[in-house]
Design a protein around this motif. Structure first.
Motif, PDB file in Angstrom:
ATOM      1  N   ILE A  83       0.867  -1.178   0.000  1.00  0.00           N
ATOM      2  CA  ILE A  83       0.000   0.000   0.000  1.00  0.00           C
ATOM      3  C   ILE A  83       0.906   1.231   0.000  1.00  0.00           C
ATOM      4  CG2 ILE A  83      -1.917   1.197   1.112  1.00  0.00           C
ATOM      5  CD1 ILE A  83      -2.564  -1.703   0.314  1.00  0.00           C
ATOM      6  N   ALA A  84       0.999   1.902  -1.124  1.00  0.00           N
ATOM      7  CA  ALA A  84       1.906   3.043  -1.245  1.00  0.00           C
ATOM      8  C   ALA A  84       1.215   4.343  -0.839  1.00  0.00           C
ATOM      9  CB  ALA A  84       2.413   3.153  -2.671  1.00  0.00           C
ATOM     10  N   ARG A  85       1.998   5.288  -0.403  1.00  0.00           N
ATOM     11  CA  ARG A  85       1.486   6.628  -0.154  1.00  0.00           C
ATOM     12  C   ARG A  85       1.293   7.322  -1.500  1.00  0.00           C
ATOM     13  NH1 ARG A  85       4.425  11.170   0.287  1.00  0.00           N
ATOM     14  NH2 ARG A  85       6.363   9.987   0.568  1.00  0.00           N
ATOM     15  N   GLU A  86       0.115   7.902  -1.690  1.00  0.00           N
ATOM     16  CA  GLU A  86      -0.199   8.556  -2.957  1.00  0.00           C
ATOM     17  C   GLU A  86       0.679   9.788  -3.153  1.00  0.00           C
ATOM     18  OE1 GLU A  86      -2.466   7.388  -5.289  1.00  0.00           O
ATOM     19  OE2 GLU A  86      -2.562   5.613  -3.997  1.00  0.00           O
ATOM     20  N   ARG A  87       1.216   9.936  -4.352  1.00  0.00           N
ATOM     21  CA  ARG A  87       2.143  11.035  -4.653  1.00  0.00           C
ATOM     22  C   ARG A  87       1.488  12.204  -5.366  1.00  0.00           C
ATOM     23  NH1 ARG A  87       4.922   7.066  -1.954  1.00  0.00           N
ATOM     24  NH2 ARG A  87       7.122   7.666  -1.741  1.00  0.00           N
ATOM     25  N   GLU A  92       3.261   1.813   3.355  1.00  0.00           N
ATOM     26  CA  GLU A  92       4.285   2.838   3.397  1.00  0.00           C
ATOM     27  C   GLU A  92       3.944   3.853   4.484  1.00  0.00           C
ATOM     28  OE1 GLU A  92       6.727   5.855   0.449  1.00  0.00           O
ATOM     29  OE2 GLU A  92       4.852   4.954  -0.248  1.00  0.00           O
ATOM     30  N   SER A  93       4.927   4.225   5.267  1.00  0.00           N
ATOM     31  CA  SER A  93       4.717   5.158   6.366  1.00  0.00           C
ATOM     32  C   SER A  93       4.070   6.454   5.876  1.00  0.00           C
ATOM     33  CB  SER A  93       6.059   5.478   7.038  1.00  0.00           C
ATOM     34  OG  SER A  93       5.877   6.386   8.104  1.00  0.00           O
ATOM     35  N   GLY A  94       3.020   6.877   6.576  1.00  0.00           N
ATOM     36  CA  GLY A  94       2.330   8.112   6.229  1.00  0.00           C
ATOM     37  C   GLY A  94       1.251   7.957   5.185  1.00  0.00           C
ATOM     38  N   ALA A  95       1.054   6.752   4.674  1.00  0.00           N
ATOM     39  CA  ALA A  95       0.086   6.546   3.588  1.00  0.00           C
ATOM     40  C   ALA A  95      -1.331   6.941   3.994  1.00  0.00           C
ATOM     41  CB  ALA A  95       0.111   5.092   3.124  1.00  0.00           C
ATOM     42  N   GLY A  96      -1.696   6.694   5.263  1.00  0.00           N
ATOM     43  CA  GLY A  96      -3.066   6.949   5.678  1.00  0.00           C
ATOM     44  C   GLY A  96      -3.257   8.188   6.524  1.00  0.00           C
ATOM     45  N   THR A  97      -2.205   8.971   6.699  1.00  0.00           N
ATOM     46  CA  THR A  97      -2.278  10.118   7.607  1.00  0.00           C
ATOM     47  C   THR A  97      -3.379  11.099   7.236  1.00  0.00           C
ATOM     48  OG1 THR A  97       0.101   9.950   8.076  1.00  0.00           O
ATOM     49  CG2 THR A  97      -0.990  12.032   8.606  1.00  0.00           C
ATOM     50  N   ALA A  98      -3.476  11.470   5.960  1.00  0.00           N
ATOM     51  CA  ALA A  98      -4.466  12.454   5.529  1.00  0.00           C
ATOM     52  C   ALA A  98      -5.897  11.929   5.665  1.00  0.00           C
ATOM     53  CB  ALA A  98      -4.204  12.873   4.088  1.00  0.00           C
ATOM     54  N   ALA A  99      -6.034  10.604   5.698  1.00  0.00           N
ATOM     55  CA  ALA A  99      -7.361   9.996   5.838  1.00  0.00           C
ATOM     56  C   ALA A  99      -7.675   9.669   7.296  1.00  0.00           C
ATOM     57  CB  ALA A  99      -7.447   8.730   4.986  1.00  0.00           C
ATOM     58  N   GLY A 100      -6.770  10.057   8.211  1.00  0.00           N
ATOM     59  CA  GLY A 100      -7.026   9.869   9.636  1.00  0.00           C
ATOM     60  C   GLY A 100      -6.503   8.581  10.218  1.00  0.00           C
ATOM     61  N   ALA A 129     -12.755  16.099  -5.527  1.00  0.00           N
ATOM     62  CA  ALA A 129     -13.884  16.196  -4.599  1.00  0.00           C
ATOM     63  C   ALA A 129     -13.904  15.050  -3.596  1.00  0.00           C
ATOM     64  CB  ALA A 129     -15.200  16.216  -5.381  1.00  0.00           C
ATOM     65  N   ALA A 130     -13.711  13.829  -4.074  1.00  0.00           N
ATOM     66  CA  ALA A 130     -13.709  12.692  -3.150  1.00  0.00           C
ATOM     67  C   ALA A 130     -12.519  12.763  -2.208  1.00  0.00           C
ATOM     68  CB  ALA A 130     -13.688  11.377  -3.933  1.00  0.00           C
ATOM     69  N   SER A 131     -11.373  13.196  -2.719  1.00  0.00           N
ATOM     70  CA  SER A 131     -10.173  13.304  -1.894  1.00  0.00           C
ATOM     71  C   SER A 131     -10.344  14.317  -0.777  1.00  0.00           C
ATOM     72  CB  SER A 131      -8.978  13.700  -2.764  1.00  0.00           C
ATOM     73  OG  SER A 131      -7.808  13.819  -1.990  1.00  0.00           O
ATOM     74  N   ALA A 132     -11.175  15.343  -1.016  1.00  0.00           N
ATOM     75  CA  ALA A 132     -11.400  16.372   0.005  1.00  0.00           C
ATOM     76  C   ALA A 132     -12.135  15.809   1.217  1.00  0.00           C
ATOM     77  CB  ALA A 132     -12.189  17.539  -0.593  1.00  0.00           C
ATOM     78  N   MET A 133     -12.761  14.650   1.044  1.00  0.00           N
ATOM     79  CA  MET A 133     -13.419  13.968   2.156  1.00  0.00           C
ATOM     80  C   MET A 133     -12.726  12.623   2.338  1.00  0.00           C
ATOM     81  SD  MET A 133     -17.358  15.088   1.560  1.00  0.00           S
ATOM     82  CE  MET A 133     -17.610  15.084   3.335  1.00  0.00           C
ATOM     83  N   ALA A 134     -11.426  12.703   2.585  1.00  0.00           N
ATOM     84  CA  ALA A 134     -10.548  11.532   2.517  1.00  0.00           C
ATOM     85  C   ALA A 134     -10.921  10.414   3.477  1.00  0.00           C
ATOM     86  CB  ALA A 134      -9.102  11.957   2.765  1.00  0.00           C
ATOM     87  N   ALA A 135     -11.439  10.735   4.651  1.00  0.00           N
ATOM     88  CA  ALA A 135     -11.719   9.693   5.641  1.00  0.00           C
ATOM     89  C   ALA A 135     -12.774   8.719   5.139  1.00  0.00           C
ATOM     90  CB  ALA A 135     -12.149  10.323   6.961  1.00  0.00           C
TER      91      ALA A 135
END
Length: 399
Positions: free
Chosen positions: A5-9, A36-44, A318-324
């Motif tokens: 599972i990679a962190r999106e670039r 990958e470390s930090g992959a899910g940070t923006a999604a909580g 738009a979907a990314s703005a509601m990442a969780a």
């Protein structure tokens, strides 16, 4: 086998292809999961939450060291080229627009599955990422409109007078459109909608909207509306014009997967709306339903009489703005699809191409592009790139 599972670039992309919940599902299939470390940070989701779910968290993810790569946005061509032969990828692949990546996947002999291509059948509903993400996008469209409209959505009866409800018009009654209708209705607006598929009338009514019937209909193909001819499209715009002019908010959601979004609203139609009106074009990233809309930008269009302006919002990420919640739904789609590729309890990924869902979603396999429209687009691109005078054997026998 290992799932990476990679962190999106990609700038602006905050979703992740796996959540701790979906990691547990994958581990339960006998798979090893590397995040990958930090992959899910923006999604909580913290690194610790993935570890607790049974995944290994790595400082960086080597795509050549895993057997399955799960992703959100299409992989970069360089990343695809680094994958070892036989690796399986699962994610959104944008096959119509990311042709260099498709070519790199085929050249690397990667078995790539594009979730956009999952057949719209009952058995595959839990893997349908377009539907799950459209749900998020349709909701977001209404919120973007509401915060820009200089008036209330609902009816208010006060001692100081009555405030009438806003009029919201939604064009396109697919998953995103229906969600937009339901959200606008819950906010108290008076909602109407149109779709070229007459069968959509009952669905619009079920969400509390009023269906606008026009003398323009189109057949459905694979659950999506088929694009109208130029003449029928012009007639559609002519018939829609008075309805657009009467709306306080216009939301457009019409899309044809793999092709440019159809033009539904011209700049002249927008200019005839009332001052202060808001237009949200959900399809701005795929060409736009509204003439002149720009992804990620708010444009000010003068009214025809010069009395004011209309705000045209080109929706982006738009979907990314509601990442969780977008990630929660998307990760479940990914995990359910991967589960289809693991027939036994030993964690071996073995795609069964006799399965219509597996075959339908396959983009590349064993050095070939399996999705015919994408293969044709690549052939056309190769022909265009060929030096002058060079014979393009892909055209031999054509016609």
């Amino acid at each position: 086998m290992k799932v990476g599972i990679a962190r999106e670039r990609l700038a602006g992309e905050q979703r992740v292809a796996a959540t701790p919940e979906s990691v547990r599902q994958l581990v339960g299939l006998g798979l090893e999961v590397i995040v990958e470390s930090g992959a899910g940070t923006a999604a909580g989701h913290s690194d610790a939450s993935y570890t607790e779910a049974g995944a290994e968290v790595a400082s960086s993810l080597d795509p050549a060291a895993v057997d399955v790569v799960a992703h959100v946005r299409a992989l970069a061509p360089g990343t695809a080229a680094r994958l070892k032969p036989g690796v399986v990828t699962v994610g959104l692949a944008s096959p119509s627009t990311d042709l260099p990546t498709v070519r790199a996947l085929a050249d690397a002999r990667v078995t790539a599955f594009a979730l956009e291509l999952v057949p719209r059948i009952s058995r595959a509903q839990s893997m349908d990422a377009l539907t799950s993400q459209a749900l998020v996008t349709g909701y977001r469209c209404v919120l973007e409109a509401a915060i820009r409209l200089p008036r209330f959505f609902p009816l208010y009866m006060t001692a100081a007078g009555t405030v009438p409800p806003a009029k919201v018009l939604v064009l396109g009654a697919g998953v995103a459109g229906l969600q937009a209708i339901g959200t606008a209705k819950r906010l108290g607006a008076r909602v109407s909608a149109n779709d070229i598929r007459p069968a959509s009338a009952d669905e619009v009514a079920s969400m509390g909207g009023t269906f606008i019937r026009l003398d323009v209909e189109g057949e459905a193909a694979g659950g999506y509306a088929r694009e109208l001819t130029a003449d029928r499209g012009a007639l559609q715009r002519e018939l829609l014009a008075p309805h657009v002019a009467d709306a306080d908010v216009l939301i457009t959601t019409a899309a044809v997967p793999g092709r440019r979004a159809p033009l539904l609203v011209t700049r002249d139609m927008v200019a005839r709306m009332r001052p202060g009106s808001v237009v949200v074009d959900m399809a701005a990233e795929s060409g736009g339903n509204v003439e002149g809309s720009v992804p990620g930008q708010d444009l000010r269009v003068p009214t025809a009489d010069g009395a004011g302006e209309i705000t045209v919002v080109g929706l982006k990420d738009a979907a990314s703005a509601m990442a969780a919640d977008a990630s929660r739904l998307y990760a479940k789609n990914v995990a359910n699809f991967i589960a289809l590729l693991v027939p036994g309890a030993d964690g071996t990924v073995a795609p069964d191409f006799s399965d219509e869902v597996v075959a339908g979603a396959c983009l590349t396999h064993d050095g070939e592009v399996r999705h015919e429209p994408t293969a044709e687009a690549l052939a056309a691109l190769a022909s265009a790139e060929a030096p002058p005078g060079e014979i393009d054997e892909t055209e031999e026998g054509a016609g």
